[in-house]
Design a protein around this motif. Sequence first.
Motif, PDB file in Angstrom:
ATOM      1  N   ARG A 113       7.854 -35.054  -2.505  1.00 38.62           N
ATOM      2  CA  ARG A 113       8.317 -34.652  -1.170  1.00 38.62           C
ATOM      3  C   ARG A 113       7.533 -33.446  -0.667  1.00 38.62           C
ATOM      4  O   ARG A 113       7.114 -33.401   0.493  1.00 38.62           O
ATOM      5  CB  ARG A 113       9.819 -34.329  -1.211  1.00 38.62           C
TER       6      ARG A 113
ATOM      7  N   THR B 131       9.000 -34.332  18.463  1.00 42.54           N
ATOM      8  CA  THR B 131       9.743 -34.197  17.217  1.00 42.54           C
ATOM      9  C   THR B 131       9.380 -35.314  16.241  1.00 42.54           C
ATOM     10  O   THR B 131       8.944 -36.393  16.624  1.00 42.54           O
ATOM     11  CB  THR B 131      11.266 -34.210  17.455  1.00 42.54           C
TER      12      THR B 131
ATOM     13  N   ARG C 178      11.094 -31.110  13.032  1.00 41.05           N
ATOM     14  CA  ARG C 178      11.585 -32.360  12.462  1.00 41.05           C
ATOM     15  C   ARG C 178      12.551 -33.066  13.406  1.00 41.05           C
ATOM     16  O   ARG C 178      12.558 -34.295  13.504  1.00 41.05           O
ATOM     17  CB  ARG C 178      12.263 -32.079  11.116  1.00 41.05           C
ATOM     18  N   ALA C 179      13.365 -32.280  14.106  1.00 37.33           N
ATOM     19  CA  ALA C 179      14.358 -32.845  15.030  1.00 37.33           C
ATOM     20  C   ALA C 179      14.603 -31.860  16.154  1.00 37.33           C
ATOM     21  O   ALA C 179      14.303 -30.664  16.024  1.00 37.33           O
ATOM     22  CB  ALA C 179      15.658 -33.147  14.277  1.00 37.33           C
TER      23      ALA C 179
ATOM     24  N   ASP D 255       9.359 -35.997  11.510  1.00 39.02           N
ATOM     25  CA  ASP D 255       9.189 -35.473  10.156  1.00 39.02           C
ATOM     26  C   ASP D 255       7.761 -35.729   9.689  1.00 39.02           C
ATOM     27  O   ASP D 255       7.377 -36.872   9.418  1.00 39.02           O
ATOM     28  CB  ASP D 255      10.184 -36.163   9.233  1.00 39.02           C
TER      29      ASP D 255
ATOM     30  N   ALA E 142       3.970 -26.743   9.431  1.00 41.32           N
ATOM     31  CA  ALA E 142       5.190 -27.238   8.792  1.00 41.32           C
ATOM     32  C   ALA E 142       5.053 -27.186   7.274  1.00 41.32           C
ATOM     33  O   ALA E 142       4.016 -27.551   6.708  1.00 41.32           O
ATOM     34  CB  ALA E 142       5.483 -28.664   9.240  1.00 41.32           C
TER      35      ALA E 142
ATOM     36  N   VAL F 130       4.951 -33.352   2.721  1.00 42.90           N
ATOM     37  CA  VAL F 130       5.076 -32.456   3.878  1.00 42.90           C
ATOM     38  C   VAL F 130       3.942 -31.439   3.927  1.00 42.90           C
ATOM     39  O   VAL F 130       3.314 -31.234   4.972  1.00 42.90           O
ATOM     40  CB  VAL F 130       6.434 -31.719   3.852  1.00 42.90           C
TER      41      VAL F 130
ATOM     42  N   GLY G  71       6.481 -35.314   7.000  1.00 40.10           N
ATOM     43  CA  GLY G  71       6.452 -35.875   5.670  1.00 40.10           C
ATOM     44  C   GLY G  71       6.541 -37.391   5.648  1.00 40.10           C
ATOM     45  O   GLY G  71       6.293 -38.020   4.625  1.00 40.10           O
ATOM     46  N   ASP G  72       6.900 -37.968   6.788  1.00 36.28           N
ATOM     47  CA  ASP G  72       6.900 -39.426   6.952  1.00 36.28           C
ATOM     48  C   ASP G  72       5.474 -39.844   7.291  1.00 36.28           C
ATOM     49  O   ASP G  72       4.902 -39.380   8.282  1.00 36.28           O
ATOM     50  CB  ASP G  72       7.864 -39.798   8.080  1.00 36.28           C
TER      51      ASP G  72
END
Length: 262
Positions: free
Chosen positions: A110, A62, A38-39, A64, A92, A114, A66-67
């Motif tokens: 959410r 990197t 994610r980061a 997310d 993930a 993801v 889920g975005d």
Amino acid sequence: MKALVVGASRGIGAAIALRLAKDGIARSGFAQIVITARAPSPALTEVASGITRLGAQPHIVTGDIGDATVPARIGAEAIEACGGLDLVVANAGITSPGPLATLSIESWERLFAVNTRGPWLLAQSVYEALRATKGSFVAVASMSGMFPHPGSGSYSSTKAALIMMCQQLAQEWGPDGVRVNAVCPGMIRTPMTESIYADPAIAARRDEIVPLKRVGQPDDIARVVSFLGSDDARYVTGEAIRADGGFSSSILSYVPGLAKSR
């Protein structure tokens, strides 16, 4: 071997990335592994260093998953970095325990974003690359997607949907020579679950109820993923392979009064 591993900073994902690097070098003397999280983090950097030590070439991306805008970018950057892809691993995943009767819409959505939508969008983004190489897509699901897991919020539902998505993709992509499979881990000792195993009594009880008499390690799952991504599994597609030491099929052993084998 040109592989993308999404969710690779620790635990199962990190083990998969390192195993693919090791096996890729052993099989062909060459491996490029794109790892994502994610980061940025020291853990992700350490996985990249481990890949380098094994003689393979790491790339870090990197974002997310889920975005909804991120999976396509991750796929495109991985393809560009490696000049194509042979294997994509959607690892993930997140959890958010709770009873369904009181679960919030936000938690439900959410986890689906993801655990299910992210892998689907990722699959879309790498399809052409995998078709070009007759490659493989592997998603890390869970035994909780094959059996109901009370109190897990939407987690079991997301993983069940992920398994079905892989089976549908296997049918749709099979004519193009692209294989799609899911791996369903059982109890695995990872950084995410380490707090549970910090209690020696609970750790011992969990070992005891697994027919193989031990809780799994991340590399146990990584070995299955590596197999599915290799030519050794060239006729395997549409499968949801449980890697749980036999635990999820052992329910009848707990029925009182049954004869014991020993």
